[in-house]
Design a protein around this motif. Structure first.
Motif, PDB file in Angstrom:
ATOM      1  N   GLU A   1      -2.679   0.912  -4.054  1.00 15.06           N
ATOM      2  CA  GLU A   1      -2.087  -0.416  -3.830  1.00 15.06           C
ATOM      3  C   GLU A   1      -1.638  -1.073  -5.125  1.00 15.06           C
ATOM      4  O   GLU A   1      -2.255  -0.900  -6.175  1.00 15.06           O
ATOM      5  CB  GLU A   1      -3.085  -1.332  -3.132  1.00 15.06           C
TER       6      GLU A   1
ATOM      7  N   GLU B   1      -0.718  -5.073  -6.126  1.00 14.61           N
ATOM      8  CA  GLU B   1      -0.829  -6.391  -5.501  1.00 14.61           C
ATOM      9  C   GLU B   1      -0.794  -7.518  -6.519  1.00 14.61           C
ATOM     10  O   GLU B   1      -1.075  -7.334  -7.703  1.00 14.61           O
ATOM     11  CB  GLU B   1      -2.107  -6.482  -4.676  1.00 14.61           C
TER      12      GLU B   1
ATOM     13  N   ALA C   1       0.863  -1.181   0.000  1.00 13.90           N
ATOM     14  CA  ALA C   1       0.000   0.000   0.000  1.00 13.90           C
ATOM     15  C   ALA C   1       0.901   1.233   0.000  1.00 13.90           C
ATOM     16  O   ALA C   1       1.829   1.325   0.796  1.00 13.90           O
ATOM     17  CB  ALA C   1      -0.905  -0.014   1.223  1.00 13.90           C
TER      18      ALA C   1
ATOM     19  N   ASN D   1      -1.892   5.294   2.645  1.00 15.84           N
ATOM     20  CA  ASN D   1      -1.883   3.945   2.079  1.00 15.84           C
ATOM     21  C   ASN D   1      -3.132   3.664   1.241  1.00 15.84           C
ATOM     22  O   ASN D   1      -3.684   2.566   1.275  1.00 15.84           O
ATOM     23  CB  ASN D   1      -1.738   2.879   3.174  1.00 15.84           C
TER      24      ASN D   1
END
Length: 192
Positions: free
Chosen positions: A157, A159, A149, A154
């Motif tokens: 992101e 991923e 993040a 945060n």
């Protein structure tokens, strides 16, 4: 009587959980889908992946995330000789379930790991030297996600999400970017 006690305990549990939720938000992710098989053959394919999550922040380092997503992927081997079979892996499915996230609560760069349990609803095909699966319907999967993040809060992101689908001998997933939208104005509370 048992149903009444069970209902009471369920309501009590949900009330207690609601009291410890620090923040609620929604996250949307989109990226490239991926499919491979659980065998030692070179059968990998790409496609489309997207997911939405309802984020319940319980601690600065722990979140619960019910999710709903979509994955459309296909893989097929190339035929080198006319008599060789063409191996395939297909996953066109809706993903639904829940995950728990452990996150390092660091501003600007917070790595995280997620694990959970869910179901895939759709079309699945795995044709390899050892498997011949062609299934439509619901199967269980285990989601695993590694990511980071970014940003002061945060909210952005990057991923890599994986969904282990042992019933159809596949692993599907996505390489995605996401953005989290808070649902309520954050209160100035001390970090826990």
């Amino acid at each position: 009587m048992k149903k009444t006690v069970l209902l009471f305990l369920l309501l009590l549990q949900s009330t207690l959980i609601a009291q410890i939720i620090k923040e609620k938000s929604i996250e949307a992710s989109i990226g490239f889908g991926y499919v491979t098989v659980n065998e030692e053959i070179d059968l990998e394919g790409t496609g489309f992946y997207m997911q939405g999550e309802y984020v319940l922040k319980l601690k600065s380092w722990f979140q619960v995330r019910p999710y709903f997503g979509l994955i459309i992927t296909e893989a097929e081997t190339e035929r080198k000789e006319s008599f060789e079979p063409v191996y395939r892996a297909v996953c066109n499915a809706v993903l639904i379930g829940g995950k728990a996230r452990l996150i390092a609560p660091i501003p600007y760069f917070a790595p995280y790991f997620e694990i959970g349990l869910g179901a895939s609803i759709g079309q699945f095909e795995t044709f390899t030297p050892l498997e011949n699966i062609d299934k439509n319907g619901v199967i269980f999967h285990v989601p695993l996600t590694l990511g980071v993040a970014l940003g002061k809060k945060n909210n952005f992101e990057i991923e890599f999400a994986y969904y282990m689908q042992d019933n159809v001998k596949q692993v599907v997933g996505g390489a995605a970017v996401g953005f989290r939208f808070p649902l309520e104005k954050q209160k100035n509370t001390p970090k826990t």
